[in-house]
Design an enzyme around this catalytic site. Structure first.
Site, PDB file in Angstrom:
ATOM      1  N   CYS A 339     -12.695  27.768 -41.540  1.00  0.00           N
ATOM      2  CA  CYS A 339     -13.995  27.732 -42.211  1.00  0.00           C
ATOM      3  C   CYS A 339     -13.807  27.601 -43.731  1.00  0.00           C
ATOM      4  CB  CYS A 339     -14.832  28.939 -41.827  1.00  0.00           C
ATOM      5  SG  CYS A 339     -16.615  28.690 -42.079  1.00  0.00           S
ATOM      6  N   HIS A 435     -14.607  29.312 -35.767  1.00  0.00           N
ATOM      7  CA  HIS A 435     -14.296  30.731 -35.656  1.00  0.00           C
ATOM      8  C   HIS A 435     -13.963  31.048 -34.197  1.00  0.00           C
ATOM      9  CE1 HIS A 435     -15.455  31.790 -39.706  1.00  0.00           C
ATOM     10  NE2 HIS A 435     -16.605  31.140 -39.560  1.00  0.00           N
TER      11      HIS A 435
END
Length: 490
Positions: A339, A435
């Site tokens: 991310c 994630h």
């Protein structure tokens, strides 16, 4: 316990933050599930950089997703209608019913104006949950005796009163001052609030709790409610923590003969639960650090997510971390970014709309040939994907406001909906928005393969399920469950 019994809501509030409310709430969600009920967790307002994407593509606090998992149900935004994600020391992104509604300073957010409407929103969420689940297991936030905030409260005793919840006060004995914190907290409650408190739970006790019997009697006399149990301090039950405070108790140095994995301890590190699976892999030693010397000892270096990617990128350039990561890359160590960390590994990060920072642009580390622009629309999505050439179906979730592009497309992941994700530079360097990617055994084995011949096929879901059961057993063995059930049936 028969299913036909009707239970009122139960709530766990604290003398302060990080006393163990989230874990206890998860434990009770599992207990009620085991006893034949249909529980659901609820926290009106959460402040956390650990979040999760619901099945229908919205965002909630990770702790409530964990509690829902313990309850054996899918998570939903009604379980955490308000989520505050700090972007700086004085500002947070406000997420309402799973979608961001803008950034606000603490002063602006906690102004009395509009709080009534916000309370109506969270109580509507509670009522929807209560119509489908029973009992609702509520969690408070921080301390319930912050007098300057009480008139703005939408989370603690006002919510307990609205829900009609049997409320239990949790304190952490390990930090000291347990008598003063409990007595002071109870003394500062209004009579109608005090009436809601049915008992006290003393958490994180080290040693033989029988030696505290005299103290227990004193507390009951001072506070006017029973101590329903003393929970021991434990390290052998693995439940994801909500607060980044728990990072201070994790390893911060390389150790032993395992595969050393350094996670960069960013100022605004988000979703550190991405590494929970790795922390429990017997082949790996995961530690969190910004010490260049310790980073240099790692076999694998991970740049995690961040809620303020530009400012965290500038910070690691100034404290020697970026140089240590670059040196690790030159030395052939494995470098991955997740991310915000993926964005940092690229050539540039632009924030033209001031989404996260007042700084509009910064150069990345330049390891990956990608560029990122932050947009106002947030992607929140659970995803299934194929990692590289592997045929295993993997699971993960996306929570990001950045769009990352490249002229040299080399996708890391191939998603079931036809999209691609990330950038694959080589076997030892890649970035992703996914994630939970490191919860997948195929990805973990791929990551560790250059450093160990051992394979681990741990079923992580089975592992977590065992932890919830062990937590439930611990609570049953140390709390007066008969009394607690009586308070819920009356």
């Amino acid at each position: 316990m028969e299913k036909k019994v009707v239970l009122k809501p139960i709530m766990f509030v604290g003398t302060s933050s990080d006393v163990g409310k989230s874990v206890i709430t998860a434990g009770f969600c599992r207990i009620f599930k085991q006893d034949g009920f249909s529980p659901a967790p609820f926290k009106a307002q959460n402040m956390s950089l650990n979040s999760f994407a619901t099945p229908d593509g919205f965002e909630i606090g990770r702790a409530q997703a964990v509690q829902a998992e313990a309850a054996g149900i899918s998570c939903h935004t009604d379980m955490n209608p308000v989520l505050l994600k700090p972007t700086s020391d004085s500002s947070s992104q406000v997420v309402l019913h799973g979608k961001p509604v803008g950034n606000m300073s603490a002063r602006d957010y906690f102004k009395a104006e509009g709080r009534e409407k916000l309370f109506q929103e969270v109580t509507a969420s509670f009522r929807r949950l209560a119509s489908d689940y029973m009992p609702i297991v509520l969690e408070g936030a921080g301390s319930i005796s912050e007098l300057n905030l009480k008139h703005r409260d939408i989370t603690n005793m006002r919510m307990a009163k609205e829900a009609g919840a049997a409320t239990f006060l949790v304190t952490d004995i390990e930090r000291g001052g347990v008598f003063a914190s409990l007595y002071g907290t109870m003394a500062l409650l209004e009579p109608e609030e005090k009436a809601l408190i049915k008992g006290i739970i003393i958490n994180k006790f080290r040693g033989d709790s029988a030696l505290f019997e005299e103290g227990r009697v004193m507390i009951e006399k001072l506070c006017g409610v029973p101590v329903v149990g003393i929970l021991p301090y434990f390290k052998d039950i693995v439940i994801e923590e909500e607060d980044s405070v728990s990072l201070k108790q994790k390893l911060n140095k390389a150790s032993g003969d395992k595969v050393n994995i350094a996670v960069i301890l960013l100022n605004r590190l988000s979703n550190f639960t991405d590494f929970s699976r790795l922390e429990n892999d017997p082949r790996a030693s995961v530690y969190y650090t910004i010490d260049p010397e310790e980073i240099g000892k790692a076999d694998i270096i991970i740049l995690p997510g961040s809620k303020n990617t530009i400012e965290d990128t500038i910070a690691i350039k100034n404290n020697g971390v970026a140089q240590a990561v670059m040196q690790g890359f030159k030395d052939g160590k494995t470098i991955i970014g997740i991310c915000g960390g993926y964005q940092m590994l690229g050539e540039s990060i632009d924030d033209p709309y001031g989404i996260e920072s007042s700084i509009s642009s910064t150069a990345g580390l330049g390891i990956l040939p990608v560029k990122t622009i932050l947009h106002s629309e947030k992607v929140t999505k659970q995803s299934t994907f194929r990692f590289q050439e592997l045929n295993n179906e993997c699971l993960g979730y996306e929570i990001h406001m950045g769009e990352t592009s490249t002229e040299k497309a080399r996708p890391l992941n191939f998603l079931s909906d036809g999209r691609v994700d990330g950038y694959f530079l080589n076997e030892r360097c890649w970035g992703t928005y996914m994630h939970g990617i490191l919860d997948n055994p195929a990805v973990i084995n791929h990551l560790l393969k250059p450093y160990t011949d051992l394979e681990n096929i741990m079923d992580y879901q089975e592992f977590k399920d065992l932890q919830y059961n062990r937590l439930a057993d611990l609570i049953r063995n140390h709390l007066d469950m008969k009394f607690i059930y009586q308070t819920l049936e009356s």
